[in-house]
Design an enzyme around this catalytic site. Sequence first.
Site, PDB file in Angstrom:
ATOM      1  N   SER A   1      37.270  23.639  25.709  1.00  0.00           N
ATOM      2  CA  SER A   1      37.192  25.028  26.187  1.00  0.00           C
ATOM      3  C   SER A   1      38.495  25.721  25.835  1.00  0.00           C
ATOM      4  CB  SER A   1      37.045  25.051  27.707  1.00  0.00           C
ATOM      5  OG  SER A   1      38.299  24.803  28.321  1.00  0.00           O
ATOM      6  N   ASP A   2      38.476  27.048  25.775  1.00  0.00           N
ATOM      7  CA  ASP A   2      39.764  27.730  25.695  1.00  0.00           C
ATOM      8  C   ASP A   2      40.372  27.715  27.098  1.00  0.00           C
ATOM      9  OD1 ASP A   2      42.001  28.991  24.861  1.00  0.00           O
ATOM     10  OD2 ASP A   2      41.011  30.673  23.906  1.00  0.00           O
ATOM     11  N   TRP A   3      41.650  27.983  27.143  1.00  0.00           N
ATOM     12  CA  TRP A   3      42.451  27.820  28.376  1.00  0.00           C
ATOM     13  C   TRP A   3      41.790  28.529  29.573  1.00  0.00           C
ATOM     14  CZ3 TRP A   3      47.990  26.291  28.660  1.00  0.00           C
ATOM     15  CH2 TRP A   3      48.534  26.472  29.924  1.00  0.00           C
TER      16      TRP A   3
ATOM     17  N   SER B   1      38.860  28.881  30.491  1.00  0.00           N
ATOM     18  CA  SER B   1      37.646  29.693  30.316  1.00  0.00           C
ATOM     19  C   SER B   1      36.445  29.165  31.100  1.00  0.00           C
ATOM     20  CB  SER B   1      37.290  29.846  28.832  1.00  0.00           C
ATOM     21  OG  SER B   1      37.010  28.588  28.284  1.00  0.00           O
TER      22      SER B   1
END
Length: 717
Positions: free
Chosen positions: A259-261, A263
């Site tokens: 995942s992005d930070w 998210s």
Amino acid sequence: MEIYKLQQLLSEMSLQEKIGQMVQLTGAYFDKDAVLTGVVGEQLPPEWIIRYAGSVLGVIGKEKIYDIQSKYMEQHPHHIPLIFMADVIHGCRTIFPIPLGQACSFHPELVSEAASIAASEASSEGLKATFSPMIDVSRDPRWGRMMESFGEDPYMNGIMGKAMVDGYQQKSDQGVAACLKHFAGYGAVNAGREYNDVEISQRTFLEQYVKPFCMALKAKPAMVMTAFHAIDRKPISGNKKLLRELLRDKEGFDGTVISDWGSIGQLVEQGVAADMEEAAVQAAEAGVDIDMMSPAYMFWLEKLVENGKIPESFIDESAFRVLIMKNQLGLFENPFAGLGKSEKLTPYHRAKAYELTSESCVLLKNEKILPLCQKQRVIWAGPYVTSKEFLSRWSIFGEHEAVETIEDILQKKQIKAECIPGCRMLSDEECKIWQVEPERFDEPGNERWLETITGDDTVVCVLGEHESQSGEAASRAFLTLPEEQQLFFERIAKRTRNIVTVVITGRPLDLRRISEKSRAVIMAWRPGTMGAEAVVDIVYGRTNPSGKLAVSIPWCVGQVPVSYWDIKTGHIYDADHPENRFSSRYMDIPNTPLYPFGFGLSYTEFNISDIEVQAGPDKRVHVHCKVSNTGKVAGAEVVQCYYETLCSSVVRPRKELVRFQRVFLEPGEKKTVDFSIDREEFSYYDENMEIVCSQMKLRISIGNSSDHEWGNSVIFV
Ligand code: NOJ
């Protein structure tokens, strides 16, 4: 380790240990000097997660990583190594130009080599995975992250993305895992505002924004990162359709999805999950293997499995993917693989950075002033003349001490020149406001120096954005130079016409006035460690510029997003009939950008001839041409092949890049360029979203810029 042993290992791991592999923690929990690239919440992770977390981000350093890894493995029940990841975006210690600049080289082999150097420096200091390349097509320069992408064109992003993945991963124990990001469509954030929503048609999404991922996936990147936004209102980190159906099932990606930070946790803020528990369910169902820094997986996965709300098989699949990635990097055999194997900033690394920076600089204008002669009186002016700020906010491990200033380089090369910074760089604080009060930058000393300039003098102005004005969370509403620099430039322009302007920037800027009043303009982007030398050598003709724009330079901010591939309109604007009011145009400014995609000048001239285009029986299109250097100095030209679909059931772009080739030629030399293009590369979605890949009428053109064709042919395939 053989795969059956890995399976055996998985079967012996406890649920908590497996969940640990699915959690990534910032290095702040392991090392006080770790770099933070996002917000850390107030809630501390459960104690067992710190013992079992599978990966760490933002820590670098041989001793540090040796220490963390040794202690971690010792206490881990199965002695599974950690994997250390970070954003190594355009170099680790040796900093190459920003990816947007790298794309302007149109030289994927060199981009790949730069990535492999970045990998060896990173690996030597303990990193085994990088969150790069970012291949988000970006057409709105207000978006600060455009600097991390390869610009406005899907094909270019795909080619460069693939080249970078190859570069990062190919080197045995010095390679690092690459991560394609952000899957997908982040570059289309509304109004160029960071973290904003994305409103995009399914067709454009697939044809333009997913396309580079499909191309770069061929290089088998170890990871793909999700994104913060939603597509069709469904946030990516909980989007099963995109992650499981499109990315895994259709495109065949079998690596790790991260995942992005934060998210996953943000699914709650976005209002699609009632709470963190539901966010964890959605992300696990979508197939996100690693939760980067949100509380969702670490606090909820265990309970969710125990309550039967998600099957343990999801955990097994994800944990196994992370183990496979570690295994492929050789971490089970040697948890310190690559550590200490490479020196940083070696002469070879610097030489490659110099080469790539030289090739990424784009000569936008040259009214018979460049190259300059070393003997003439030249004044180098502007804040970047004495500054080392040639890196970027995404060169987090870059070392400013390793950068030489333009003044240093001029002295070293014994070039007679006066260096006068003349005005200040913006401060970090000033970058955050739209206008800086003039009294803050009026310095009386300036005037005296300016008065010595006469109309015979040549001034090289090195101007630009501040490092922190581009990168993540750096959207801008105006694309101007800092006002102080603009006024400084105007004052010089009142005294001489002989101005060469070098622009240091992370994005296209509104350069209209600069371009009008300069006889030459060089776009140097954020050039990296070797920026100063590369720029000086271009200005004095030791290097012949060869970069071409990978993104349009808009005429002004009111035009953005502007790109060469505009979808056709029925109200075509005809420049020969400006009196026709009812055409698709602005009343007050041109439609075309100041400088278009693919454009860039050289100190020599080229000719492209003998263009032949044939549709072969092998379902391929064969394009042939000759390119020659008709000028007096050696140089490189980029032959660009575009296509236009004629007569389709849906409206298509005016032009799309389908191949390019950078060709180096000595004066008088001629070379042949051949392209062979599979028919499928011209395919598109019809009105029923069915793929059309036959019976297509195409216009194929060859040029050296998106707005300059040397010839074209219409064919059927
Ligand atoms: C957030 C950014 O969007 C992403 O690109 C980056 O890799 C992570 N932070 C980690 O720093």
